[in-house]
Scaffold this motif. Structure first.
Motif, PDB file in Angstrom:
ATOM      1  N   THR A  96      23.797  47.157  34.762  1.00 43.57           N
ATOM      2  CA  THR A  96      23.931  48.582  35.083  1.00 43.57           C
ATOM      3  C   THR A  96      25.214  48.846  35.858  1.00 43.57           C
ATOM      4  O   THR A  96      25.796  47.948  36.474  1.00 43.57           O
ATOM      5  N   ILE A  97      25.614  50.093  35.863  1.00 50.29           N
ATOM      6  CA  ILE A  97      26.823  50.496  36.577  1.00 50.29           C
ATOM      7  C   ILE A  97      26.700  50.197  38.068  1.00 50.29           C
ATOM      8  O   ILE A  97      27.663  49.772  38.711  1.00 50.29           O
ATOM      9  N   GLY A  98      25.512  50.379  38.633  1.00 45.84           N
ATOM     10  CA  GLY A  98      25.314  50.075  40.043  1.00 45.84           C
ATOM     11  C   GLY A  98      25.562  48.615  40.352  1.00 45.84           C
ATOM     12  O   GLY A  98      26.199  48.275  41.355  1.00 45.84           O
ATOM     13  N   GLY A  99      25.072  47.734  39.486  1.00 42.96           N
ATOM     14  CA  GLY A  99      25.322  46.301  39.665  1.00 42.96           C
ATOM     15  C   GLY A  99      26.783  45.959  39.481  1.00 42.96           C
ATOM     16  O   GLY A  99      27.343  45.129  40.204  1.00 42.96           O
ATOM     17  N   ASN A 100      27.441  46.611  38.504  1.00 47.43           N
ATOM     18  CA  ASN A 100      28.872  46.408  38.292  1.00 47.43           C
ATOM     19  C   ASN A 100      29.672  46.805  39.532  1.00 47.43           C
ATOM     20  O   ASN A 100      30.611  46.115  39.932  1.00 47.43           O
ATOM     21  N   LEU A 101      29.261  47.918  40.149  1.00 51.80           N
ATOM     22  CA  LEU A 101      29.930  48.372  41.365  1.00 51.80           C
ATOM     23  C   LEU A 101      29.621  47.446  42.536  1.00 51.80           C
ATOM     24  O   LEU A 101      30.496  47.117  43.337  1.00 51.80           O
ATOM     25  N   GLY A 102      28.378  47.027  42.624  1.00 55.16           N
ATOM     26  CA  GLY A 102      27.960  46.184  43.743  1.00 55.16           C
ATOM     27  C   GLY A 102      28.684  44.855  43.793  1.00 55.16           C
ATOM     28  O   GLY A 102      28.900  44.296  44.873  1.00 55.16           O
ATOM     29  N   THR A 103      29.082  44.339  42.626  1.00 55.57           N
ATOM     30  CA  THR A 103      29.793  43.053  42.566  1.00 55.57           C
ATOM     31  C   THR A 103      31.270  43.211  42.225  1.00 55.57           C
ATOM     32  O   THR A 103      31.966  42.216  42.054  1.00 55.57           O
ATOM     33  N   ASN A 104      31.724  44.467  42.097  1.00 55.53           N
ATOM     34  CA  ASN A 104      33.115  44.721  41.700  1.00 55.53           C
ATOM     35  C   ASN A 104      33.443  43.944  40.430  1.00 55.53           C
ATOM     36  O   ASN A 104      34.400  43.155  40.383  1.00 55.53           O
ATOM     37  N   ALA A 105      32.649  44.166  39.393  1.00 54.02           N
ATOM     38  CA  ALA A 105      32.742  43.405  38.147  1.00 54.02           C
ATOM     39  C   ALA A 105      34.122  43.535  37.502  1.00 54.02           C
ATOM     40  O   ALA A 105      34.819  44.535  37.664  1.00 54.02           O
ATOM     41  N   GLY A 106      34.480  42.491  36.745  1.00 55.64           N
ATOM     42  CA  GLY A 106      35.779  42.455  36.090  1.00 55.64           C
ATOM     43  C   GLY A 106      35.663  42.482  34.577  1.00 55.64           C
ATOM     44  O   GLY A 106      35.753  43.506  33.942  1.00 55.64           O
ATOM     45  N   GLY A 107      35.446  41.301  33.975  1.00 56.74           N
ATOM     46  CA  GLY A 107      35.312  41.241  32.529  1.00 56.74           C
ATOM     47  C   GLY A 107      36.620  40.929  31.825  1.00 56.74           C
ATOM     48  O   GLY A 107      37.612  40.540  32.436  1.00 56.74           O
ATOM     49  N   ILE A 108      36.610  41.140  30.518  1.00 58.01           N
ATOM     50  CA  ILE A 108      37.692  40.614  29.683  1.00 58.01           C
ATOM     51  C   ILE A 108      38.940  41.497  29.627  1.00 58.01           C
ATOM     52  O   ILE A 108      39.983  41.058  29.143  1.00 58.01           O
ATOM     53  N   GLN A 109      38.854  42.753  30.099  1.00 56.09           N
ATOM     54  CA  GLN A 109      40.016  43.639  29.987  1.00 56.09           C
ATOM     55  C   GLN A 109      40.650  43.981  31.335  1.00 56.09           C
ATOM     56  O   GLN A 109      41.398  44.947  31.444  1.00 56.09           O
ATOM     57  N   VAL A 110      40.342  43.173  32.351  1.00 58.35           N
ATOM     58  CA  VAL A 110      40.920  43.395  33.680  1.00 58.35           C
ATOM     59  C   VAL A 110      42.444  43.362  33.635  1.00 58.35           C
ATOM     60  O   VAL A 110      43.113  44.101  34.353  1.00 58.35           O
ATOM     61  N   LEU A 111      42.979  42.516  32.786  1.00 56.71           N
ATOM     62  CA  LEU A 111      44.430  42.354  32.667  1.00 56.71           C
ATOM     63  C   LEU A 111      45.128  43.697  32.485  1.00 56.71           C
ATOM     64  O   LEU A 111      46.171  43.953  33.085  1.00 56.71           O
ATOM     65  N   ARG A 112      44.534  44.581  31.702  1.00 56.35           N
ATOM     66  CA  ARG A 112      45.162  45.871  31.425  1.00 56.35           C
ATOM     67  C   ARG A 112      44.598  47.006  32.273  1.00 56.35           C
ATOM     68  O   ARG A 112      45.344  47.877  32.734  1.00 56.35           O
ATOM     69  N   TYR A 113      43.269  46.987  32.489  1.00 56.90           N
ATOM     70  CA  TYR A 113      42.632  48.156  33.108  1.00 56.90           C
ATOM     71  C   TYR A 113      42.141  47.940  34.535  1.00 56.90           C
ATOM     72  O   TYR A 113      41.783  48.896  35.210  1.00 56.90           O
ATOM     73  N   GLY A 114      42.096  46.687  34.991  1.00 57.66           N
ATOM     74  CA  GLY A 114      41.616  46.429  36.338  1.00 57.66           C
ATOM     75  C   GLY A 114      40.109  46.227  36.386  1.00 57.66           C
ATOM     76  O   GLY A 114      39.402  46.366  35.388  1.00 57.66           O
ATOM     77  N   ASN A 115      39.613  45.876  37.574  1.00 59.98           N
ATOM     78  CA  ASN A 115      38.179  45.659  37.737  1.00 59.98           C
ATOM     79  C   ASN A 115      37.487  46.957  38.145  1.00 59.98           C
ATOM     80  O   ASN A 115      38.078  48.037  38.119  1.00 59.98           O
ATOM     81  N   MET A 116      36.212  46.871  38.536  1.00 56.34           N
ATOM     82  CA  MET A 116      35.424  48.080  38.763  1.00 56.34           C
ATOM     83  C   MET A 116      35.996  48.943  39.884  1.00 56.34           C
ATOM     84  O   MET A 116      35.927  50.171  39.816  1.00 56.34           O
ATOM     85  N   ARG A 117      36.551  48.323  40.898  1.00 56.73           N
ATOM     86  CA  ARG A 117      37.159  49.103  41.979  1.00 56.73           C
ATOM     87  C   ARG A 117      38.321  49.937  41.455  1.00 56.73           C
ATOM     88  O   ARG A 117      38.519  51.085  41.872  1.00 56.73           O
ATOM     89  N   ASP A 118      39.083  49.376  40.526  1.00 60.44           N
ATOM     90  CA  ASP A 118      40.212  50.106  39.931  1.00 60.44           C
ATOM     91  C   ASP A 118      39.754  51.226  39.007  1.00 60.44           C
ATOM     92  O   ASP A 118      40.476  52.194  38.788  1.00 60.44           O
ATOM     93  N   LEU A 119      38.556  51.073  38.453  1.00 59.78           N
ATOM     94  CA  LEU A 119      38.050  52.040  37.474  1.00 59.78           C
ATOM     95  C   LEU A 119      37.245  53.165  38.100  1.00 59.78           C
ATOM     96  O   LEU A 119      36.784  54.062  37.400  1.00 59.78           O
ATOM     97  N   THR A 120      37.063  53.131  39.411  1.00 60.19           N
ATOM     98  CA  THR A 120      36.183  54.082  40.094  1.00 60.19           C
ATOM     99  C   THR A 120      36.982  55.038  40.968  1.00 60.19           C
ATOM    100  O   THR A 120      37.790  54.620  41.801  1.00 60.19           O
ATOM    101  N   LEU A 121      36.721  56.346  40.777  1.00 59.64           N
ATOM    102  CA  LEU A 121      37.392  57.363  41.581  1.00 59.64           C
ATOM    103  C   LEU A 121      36.516  57.836  42.737  1.00 59.64           C
ATOM    104  O   LEU A 121      37.018  58.152  43.814  1.00 59.64           O
TER     105      LEU A 121
END
Length: 465
Positions: A136-161
């Protein structure tokens, strides 16, 4: 529990051992706990009411989303004095603002649902990882999830306004702002992102959306040696610039766990170096442009002797097959027996030396084990795992080695200026080790923040600190 039933309904307060069981065991089945009840609210207001009640009664709270974590962060402690607040019913897609390129969602929304909603609107939400069908998005935020496209888009902290949070005393922090610039003091959202529910419960987030790429080009390549991975990513960045979306380092030992021979990938699997790279370009240009860009880049890489062989996906299905292989390694490695996993981060320039040096030291002490290595080398994140060579090696045999293996690997990580937690968090798994890996000033500041925001230590106790 009567008051909880009044707040969220009788059917959403689980108290029987049978009903609670799925929520008390983590995904890896290494951590289990006890809880008075599992509570399943539907709204932020219901969560706030439950937290206030728990605060009044001094009852600890373990927030939980999809329960896909790997460090026991969403599993209650064994005291039996806490409740689990499960957010999966809190799953509304609140708003898509195409002009602002944002989507606002509840924290219990499943990641794949958010991806699909964005796609239907002609946009991209780029966070992508193996558990996206259940996390879930809450879990992704709680762990600052990354994944396979961090190289271009960043991790969850970068994706959250912006985020909405229920604080430890049951107040609601209304921070769902879709602003790229908001320099008004401390960045409170960044405190809660990555905090694993120890400071409050994230209930919603405003996330960035991106234009949907018009084309993608994917390739699996056999590299000359581990050092070539670093040379190759440097070349890819120079030649492909922002179109480089993913760059995954995979040992052929890991890739061979997937039934790939029928896919005609044997030349990659048999690479002398034992290493392969899975890379992807995505572009706003047409597919011919992306393929030409990839072919030009690979031709140069061949001439520079960075790679020995390459397979370029000729269709969407072939591209999916390549990514299917990468995404299924975590599950496939389980057939080797007990896996000792490490989610580590190393400076990209030091990855090759770390891998070679650590392999030598591990083999010298435990020749009966093998490394299964794969990860997002574009951001320095490796999943550095160990498994028995013989599948009949007993569970107790590998478990008896766990502490010593962890110590050796983590010592190596810090020798090469890395981190022993890249994207899975601390949870229970790394809690005792954390004070030895961060300096005393950092730990004291973290404790001060925890005490200020959760003075009763009711939010996910015994996690991180």
């Amino acid at each position: 529990m009567e008051q909880c039933q009044k707040i969220i309904g009788i059917s959403n307060v689980l108290t029987s051992d049978f009903d609670k069981k799925p929520f008390l065991l983590d995904w890896s089945k290494r951590y289990s706990g006890k809880a008075i009840a599992v509570l399943k609210p539907k709204t932020t207001e219901e969560i706030a009411a439950l937290v206030k009640l728990c605060c009044q009664q001094n009852i600890a709270i373990t927030p939980q989303g999809g329960n896909t974590g790997l460090c026991g962060g969403a599993t209650p402690r064994s005291h039996g004095d806490s409740v689990v607040i499960c957010t999966t019913r809190l799953n509304t897609i609140r708003e898509i603002d195409l002009d602002n390129s944002t989507i606002t969602v509840d924290s219990g929304a499943v990641l794949s649902t958010v991806q699909e909603t964005a796609l239907k609107a002609g946009m991209l939400f780029p966070l992508s990882l193996a558990a996206e069908g259940s996390c879930t998005i809450g879990g992704n935020l709680g762990t600052n999830a990354g994944g396979i496209q961090v190289l271009r888009y960043g991790n969850m902290r970068d994706l959250t306004l912006g985020i909405e949070v229920v604080t430890a005393n049951g107040e609601i922090l209304h921070g769902l702002r879709g602003l790229r610039k908001d320099n008004t003091g401390y960045s409170l959202k960044d405190l809660y992102i990555g905090s694993e529910g120890t400071l409050g419960i994230i209930t919603a987030a405003t996330l960035k959306l991106y234009p949907l790429p018009k084309s993608k080009a994917t390739a699996l390549v056999a590299i000359k040696n581990i050092e070539s991975a670093i040379k190759l990513i440097d070349l890819a960045r120079k030649r492909c610039n922002a179109d480089l979306t993913a760059f995954e380092l995979i040992s052929t030992r890991a890739l061979d766990l997937i039934s790939n021979q029928e896919k005609n990938w044997s030349s990659i699997l048999n690479a002398k170096s034992g290493w392969a790279i899975l890379l992807e370009l995505s572009s706003m240009e047409n597919s011919e442009y992306s393929r030409s860009q990839l072919e030009t880049f690979l031709t140069e890489a061949f001439k520079l002797e960075f790679i020995d062989d390459a397979i370029i996906a000729n269709s969407i299905q072939q591209s999916r097959d390549l990514w299917h292989a990468r995404e299924n390694i975590p599950e496939a490695q389980l057939k080797l027996g007990t896996i000792i996993k490490h989610d580590i981060s190393i400076p990209i320039s030091k990855i090759a030396d770390f891998v070679k040096d650590t392999e030598i030291k591990l083999k010298a002490r435990w020749p009966e084990t093998q490394t299964i290595v794969f990860g997002h080398v574009g951001d320095g994140n490796l999943h550095y795992n160990l498994a028995p060579i013989a599948t009949d090696d007993s569970l107790s045999s590998m478990e008896s080695k766990r502490r010593a293996i962890n110590e050796l690997v983590h010592n190596q990580v810090y020798l090469y200026s890395g981190s022993f937690s890249a994207e899975h968090g601390i949870g229970q798994a790394k809690r005792e080790e954390l004070p030895f890996r961060k300096n005393i000033v950092e730990i004291d500041l973290m404790r001060a923040i925890k005490k200020a925001l959760d003075p009763k230590n009711l939010m996910n106790p015994d996690k991180i600190l």
